[in-house]
Design an enzyme around this catalytic site. Sequence first.
Site, short mmCIF file in Angstrom:
data_model
loop_
_atom_site.label_atom_id
_atom_site.label_comp_id
_atom_site.label_asym_id
_atom_site.label_seq_id
_atom_site.Cartn_x
_atom_site.Cartn_y
_atom_site.Cartn_z
N HIS A 1 7.72 -30.10 -27.23
CA HIS A 1 7.42 -31.05 -26.14
C HIS A 1 6.38 -30.53 -25.31
CE1 HIS A 1 11.47 -32.69 -26.42
NE2 HIS A 1 11.92 -31.52 -26.71
N CYS B 1 0.88 -1.15 0.10
CA CYS B 1 0.00 0.10 -0.11
C CYS B 1 0.85 0.99 0.08
CB CYS B 1 -0.70 0.13 1.08
SG CYS B 1 -1.62 -1.39 1.45
N LYS C 1 2.86 -2.26 -7.91
CA LYS C 1 4.05 -2.14 -8.51
C LYS C 1 5.23 -2.95 -7.66
CE LYS C 1 7.46 0.19 -11.28
NZ LYS C 1 7.48 -0.67 -12.46
N GLU D 1 0.20 -9.05 -18.21
CA GLU D 1 -0.33 -8.16 -17.23
C GLU D 1 -1.02 -7.04 -17.46
OE1 GLU D 1 2.98 -6.69 -14.80
OE2 GLU D 1 4.14 -6.43 -16.32
N LYS E 1 4.63 -9.18 -20.16
CA LYS E 1 4.20 -8.09 -20.33
C LYS E 1 2.66 -7.93 -20.97
CE LYS E 1 6.37 -6.13 -18.82
NZ LYS E 1 7.13 -5.62 -17.74
N GLU F 1 9.44 -12.31 -21.04
CA GLU F 1 9.22 -11.18 -20.73
C GLU F 1 8.05 -10.46 -21.80
OE1 GLU F 1 9.54 -9.23 -18.41
OE2 GLU F 1 9.33 -7.06 -19.01
N ASN G 1 0.68 -0.36 6.05
CA ASN G 1 1.18 -1.22 4.92
C ASN G 1 1.77 -2.43 5.46
OD1 ASN G 1 1.93 -2.36 2.54
ND2 ASN G 1 3.91 -1.01 2.34
N GLY G 2 1.24 -3.50 5.08
CA GLY G 2 2.10 -4.92 5.49
C GLY G 2 0.97 -5.77 6.27
N TRP H 1 -3.68 -1.88 -1.20
CA TRP H 1 -4.06 -3.09 -1.84
C TRP H 1 -4.46 -4.09 -1.15
CZ3 TRP H 1 -1.39 -7.81 -2.53
CH2 TRP H 1 -1.66 -8.51 -3.49
N ARG I 1 1.36 1.55 -5.96
CA ARG I 1 1.65 0.45 -4.93
C ARG I 1 0.45 -0.19 -4.36
NH1 ARG I 1 6.38 1.38 -2.28
NH2 ARG I 1 5.73 0.25 -0.67
C1 AGP Z 1 7.08 -6.15 -14.17
O1 AGP Z 1 6.26 -5.71 -15.15
C2 AGP Z 1 6.19 -6.73 -12.92
N1 AGP Z 1 5.10 -5.86 -12.47
C3 AGP Z 1 6.91 -7.24 -11.88
O2 AGP Z 1 6.91 -8.59 -12.32
C4 AGP Z 1 8.05 -6.87 -11.06
O3 AGP Z 1 9.21 -6.78 -11.94
C5 AGP Z 1 8.60 -7.69 -9.72
O4 AGP Z 1 7.38 -7.58 -9.05
C6 AGP Z 1 9.76 -7.55 -9.46
O5 AGP Z 1 9.91 -5.99 -8.63
P1 AGP Z 1 11.10 -5.16 -8.29
O6 AGP Z 1 11.92 -5.28 -9.68
O7 AGP Z 1 10.84 -4.15 -7.74
O8 AGP Z 1 11.71 -6.39 -7.41
#
Ligand code: AGP
Length: 612
Positions: free
Chosen positions: A510, A2, A607, A494, A491, A487, A102-103, A76, A28
């Site tokens: 496979h 959060c 994030k 998400e 991308k 990746e 937060n936590g 969140w 966040r």
């Molecule tokens: C990336 O697009 C993601 N949102 C996510 O996978 C991110 O890379 C991951 O949570 C790691 O975050 P960090 O690099 O802040 O450790």
Amino acid sequence: MCGIVGAILKEGAVLRGMIEGLRVLEYRGYDSSGVAIAGPQGLLVQKKAGRLEELENVLAETQFPDGLAGIGHTRWATHGPPTDVNAHPHTDTDRTIAVVHNGIIENYLELREELSASGSRFLSDTDTEVLTHLIAREALEGSLVDAVLRALGRVRGHYAIAVLRPGAQPEVVCARHGPPLCIGLSKEGAWLGSDILALIPHTRNVIFLEDGDVAELKVDSIVVRDLEGNLLERTAQRVDWDAEQVGKGSWPHFMIKEIHEQPDVLAQTAFHRLDDESGDVKFEEAGWTDEVLQGVERIQIVACGTALHAGYTARHLIEGLARVPVDLDFASEFRYRDPILVPGTLAIGISQSGETADSLAALRRARELGARTACICNVAGSTMVRECDAALMTHAGPEIGVASTKAFVAQLVAAYLLAIRIGRARGQLSADEGRVLLQDLRLLRPKMESLLSKKFLARMIEIAERHRGVKGFLFLGRGINYPIALEGALKLKEISYMHAEGYAAGEMKHGPIALVEAWMTTVVITGHGLLAEKVRSNIEQVRARGGPVIAVGADRESLELADEAIEVPDCNEWLSPILNVIPLQLLSYEVARLRGCDIDKPRNLAKSVTVE
Ligand code: AGP
């Protein structure tokens, strides 16, 4: 996961600054938000489920009063669904204090029982409310900071909290054990926030609280104590990010702004570190000396998500250029699987935020097992940077879009530099070889720019339009471009919520080949050298089964075999992931845009994943 803000000012009003802070922290968590103000008559609280705009609308409609001190939160959800009631701040039964958190409070159920028995009335499903009642009970007498200290002594779990008590002299206290929290003094007063983005409009001199720190914010000073109440010295660090970098400017989304910043990111991450004379790179950070690197027997990389994909590329680079064996694991797996680390292991965490809970825990575990620890990280002063023996900063600037783009490219660049540094330190690369690699890196910038030209973007939109309606996507790559397939799939899924899988192209037969049909698009990243031919046969296998193929890369023959060709400038193989990922980022962005998705704030994601 959060966002927390708070302030106490000498004069003026706190609300606008808090809302601006929450806006930059929305990455966040963005399922509900709220604020509490210390008014002359007591606490004023407003909270609302949904995006921050919902809260802003209610604040405007109700002409919510302002004050000199306040706290705010963007959530969140972990405990309880995102509703108005579960949104933070939480107050105690008599509304004497407000808390944002937060936590996770692990022993909240037993505390809730105890507090209920002694008369506390609970309104929400959250663990935070327990902490609120606990602090309020302790705050019946004495200062707020003493009450917070006593209450935290009863709590198990992880928290960053801010607590507000109104009165003739409003009190603001915050504490950290786990999730990040930073504080700073400006001319107007004192500010707190989950990260520096919330603070830089007010001050560039920031104190990063450490685990176990409890800080009392006053209009002209900040007092930091440990959990026993002993005074601590905490020095402010100067932060070099600009407030403007935190805005979107004229871009529709942070993601596309950040994709376009990537050629500059290459320069920021690398160019000041290149030393042609020695054919080597010079890191401004300590801990990357010849002596240290010559003692490394093995490297263990730990990371999550996109950062882990950078880790896969780093493995290719370090093994290929420096000939040091590299293991790699999801941080969340490594931390729980009783790993075996040989003496001389260097554990490297890769992280944009430096606050990802699993990555931090994995590095701590590696340290317990005797490894030296290092990180590749974007946020100065973050927990990872502070805890590791060495840090390599990526200098990508603030990344706000939840989908990581420029931070990833910066991680790839940093990994390339690190591989050269290790290769040179261990005599695996000659000065001449080093110089060629440095020059190749310099030449990359115009090549990256060409992938962001209007013409190229128009082509990406056309391709996205043709494929936005398919059932799903398969992304295939080999060698150093296998992580780019991973990746590309991450991308796309998400931000567009389309099903996408990334696979090592050689694995296709496979299993995943069973998915191939007219409504399943396969994106193939073309290969170099020996692998180019292998990838070509993958393309033919997909096309023979009626599956559409988009080929991305520099290998002309592969491009000719595909239904759609996205040609990427040629470069040395080690750098090809940096170019190949750009079209994949653009493809995801355009597909998500055409599908009307909320690109910068994809559903269910945050994030920075600061809880398990
Ligand atoms: C990336 O697009 C993601 N949102 C996510 O996978 C991110 O890379 C991951 O949570 C790691 O975050 P960090 O690099 O802040 O450790």
